[in-house]
Design a protein around this motif. Sequence first.
Motif, short mmCIF file in Angstrom:
data_model
loop_
_atom_site.label_atom_id
_atom_site.label_comp_id
_atom_site.label_asym_id
_atom_site.label_seq_id
_atom_site.Cartn_x
_atom_site.Cartn_y
_atom_site.Cartn_z
N LEU A 1 0.65 -1.12 0.06
CA LEU A 1 -0.10 -0.04 -0.07
C LEU A 1 0.83 1.20 -0.01
CD1 LEU A 1 -2.81 1.40 0.28
CD2 LEU A 1 -2.56 1.37 2.86
N ILE A 2 0.37 2.22 -0.78
CA ILE A 2 1.01 3.56 -1.05
C ILE A 2 0.11 4.39 -0.42
CG2 ILE A 2 2.14 5.53 -2.23
CD1 ILE A 2 3.31 3.10 -3.93
N VAL A 3 0.56 5.36 0.58
CA VAL A 3 -0.50 6.48 0.97
C VAL A 3 -0.01 7.82 0.77
CG1 VAL A 3 -1.72 7.58 2.73
CG2 VAL A 3 -1.38 5.09 2.71
N LEU A 4 -0.38 8.51 -0.21
CA LEU A 4 -0.11 10.13 -0.23
C LEU A 4 -0.92 11.09 0.48
CD1 LEU A 4 0.01 10.14 -4.37
CD2 LEU A 4 1.80 9.15 -2.60
N ALA B 1 8.06 4.28 -6.18
CA ALA B 1 7.43 3.28 -5.47
C ALA B 1 6.45 2.72 -6.19
CB ALA B 1 7.21 3.77 -3.83
N SER B 2 6.03 1.27 -5.91
CA SER B 2 4.87 0.86 -6.37
C SER B 2 4.09 0.02 -5.55
CB SER B 2 5.10 0.01 -7.70
OG SER B 2 6.04 -1.12 -7.35
N ALA B 3 2.88 -0.21 -5.83
CA ALA B 3 2.02 -1.03 -4.75
C ALA B 3 0.59 -1.11 -5.72
CB ALA B 3 1.49 -0.30 -3.74
N PRO B 4 -0.04 -2.35 -5.45
CA PRO B 4 -1.33 -2.76 -5.98
C PRO B 4 -2.43 -1.66 -5.59
CG PRO B 4 -0.94 -4.16 -4.48
CD PRO B 4 0.31 -3.42 -4.49
N HIS B 5 -2.16 -1.05 -4.40
CA HIS B 5 -3.11 -0.21 -3.85
C HIS B 5 -2.55 1.13 -3.60
CE1 HIS B 5 -5.93 -3.61 -3.64
NE2 HIS B 5 -4.75 -4.26 -2.86
N ILE B 6 -3.12 2.39 -4.10
CA ILE B 6 -2.72 3.68 -3.74
C ILE B 6 -3.87 4.57 -3.41
CG2 ILE B 6 -1.61 5.66 -4.35
CD1 ILE B 6 -0.16 4.07 -6.71
N VAL B 7 -3.65 5.17 -2.15
CA VAL B 7 -4.49 6.07 -1.48
C VAL B 7 -4.02 7.41 -1.52
CG1 VAL B 7 -5.98 6.42 0.63
CG2 VAL B 7 -5.18 4.01 0.21
N ILE B 8 -4.90 8.25 -1.99
CA ILE B 8 -4.76 9.72 -2.01
C ILE B 8 -5.38 10.27 -0.91
CG2 ILE B 8 -4.86 11.67 -3.47
CD1 ILE B 8 -5.13 9.94 -6.02
N ALA B 9 -4.65 11.02 0.19
CA ALA B 9 -5.19 11.76 1.13
C ALA B 9 -4.45 12.93 1.57
CB ALA B 9 -4.99 10.74 2.45
N THR B 10 -4.53 13.76 0.46
CA THR B 10 -3.76 14.88 0.37
C THR B 10 -4.54 16.19 0.92
OG1 THR B 10 -4.38 14.96 -1.94
CG2 THR B 10 -1.95 14.15 -1.30
N GLY B 11 -5.76 15.93 1.35
CA GLY B 11 -6.29 17.18 2.02
C GLY B 11 -6.65 18.24 1.27
N ALA B 12 -6.95 19.26 1.96
CA ALA B 12 -7.31 20.53 1.26
C ALA B 12 -6.55 21.74 1.88
CB ALA B 12 -8.74 20.85 1.28
N SER B 13 -6.78 22.79 1.05
CA SER B 13 -5.93 24.29 1.46
C SER B 13 -6.67 25.40 1.41
CB SER B 13 -4.66 24.35 0.36
OG SER B 13 -3.69 23.26 0.72
N PRO B 14 -6.56 26.27 2.21
CA PRO B 14 -7.32 27.79 2.19
C PRO B 14 -7.57 28.11 0.65
CG PRO B 14 -5.79 27.77 3.90
CD PRO B 14 -5.42 26.49 3.20
N ARG B 15 -8.72 28.78 0.15
CA ARG B 15 -9.02 29.13 -0.82
C ARG B 15 -8.31 30.76 -0.99
NH1 ARG B 15 -12.60 27.85 -4.57
NH2 ARG B 15 -13.65 26.48 -3.13
N ARG B 16 -7.78 30.89 -2.08
CA ARG B 16 -7.14 32.15 -2.31
C ARG B 16 -7.72 32.84 -3.61
NH1 ARG B 16 -1.74 32.59 -0.41
NH2 ARG B 16 -1.09 30.61 0.20
#
Length: 448
Positions: free
Chosen positions: A7-10, A130-145
């Motif tokens: 598993l890879i988590v971003l 890096a590689s994995a059969p499962h990749i999770v994107i959990a990069t969140g959010a930022s304040p709007r400009r």
Amino acid sequence: MSERFDLIVLGAGSGGLSAAQRAARLGARVALFDPDALGGTCVNRGCVPKKAMWFAAQIADMHRLGAEIGFESSPLRLDWARFRTLRDQYIAGIRHRYATRLDTAGIRVITQAARLVASDTVLTAQGIEASAPHIVIATGASPRRLDMPGFQLGMLSDQIFMLDAPPQHIAIVGGGYVAVEFACLMRGLGCRVDLLVREHLLTGFDRELVEALAMQMQAHGIRIVRNTRLKRARGEPGKITLEANDGVEHGVYDAVLWAIGRVPNSHDLGLEALGVERDEAGHILVDASQVTSVPGIYAVGDVTDRRALTPVAVAAGRALAERLFAGHGEEPFEDQDIPSVVFSEPPLGAIGLTEQQAHARYGDAVNVHTGRYTPLLWMVAGRSEQSMVKLLSVGEERKVVGIHVLGPGSDELLQGFAVAMRKGLYWRDLKSTIAIHPTAAEELLLLH
């Protein structure tokens, strides 16, 4: 050469940490990529430092209330620099504990940003692949400009935690969680506050309770200016004037906080090339199992179009790891009847449907139960502000579909009611329960 993982988590915020840690406990080999501090927005620039400031504002208000009920009083001034040091030390301790747990779990932490170059492979600018059969994107959010002249004169919510001294007069632009919470806590800490709202306050919360909150905010000295559309900020740091489209000028302000929403951190991740679908705002679209439009790629937390709440991200990340590595099939993460609280003064909490949403879904089958009361301590002090509770039930069985509370303690009392609603709460259950007296929670049991 690409290193292989299960598993890879971003992203090392609430959702990413939850997914990574649960997967590791289930035996997966996990890599976690994030160039920022462990804990993400919630720990470093959101829930935790905000709640610490809210507590400080509560202490200041209790000091004023103490004087009203007879305690000897002297001016109470917050040493902002000391408070910031103590708060930051606490947050550093949280990050240290995260690092220890990740190391103990055997999770490989790479403090670099990564982007997807294939559905199973990520690459950093420094050349780590890096590689994995499962990749999770959990990069969140930022304040709007905003692309507005003079926007740089104001602060974003990330920056307000860096203050070493309170501004005498601050403008807060926005009408959501961040705007309302900071308006209340900054006022509680002695600042003059103007809240400039484009349209509505707290969209998504029950309108009647929101208006009751607005009245109390104004009674506490917060100036709320509605239907305001700004076109520029001018001046210099410490002397800022805001100009609206209708020609009205606001200010001069010592500081301006832009609290105009958040945008998902879904750019520069390689999603377009892989065909990962997003909505117009940039949120990654996922199904009930957090699966994106590309097999093997998942997303959790504020980068998705789901509710932007830390416990939601944590639960979604944990449920995803259970499905992938504990054989729990495709059981979806249930995101119904989620309690949420605005840490305003007083706090506003909600579970389930608003009155407007309930009528839209159930029509005339909706029963509305509303109560107002003045908390005992306020009455002793001679204050006349009223708190408010509202409960919505439907049908002959009167199943509860919404609970809304405005008043002291609502942030704590709602958790138990949330458990009851998840189990299936009916009006008769409330009426047959013995209340704790005198409390704010009993007001929900005393409704007619």
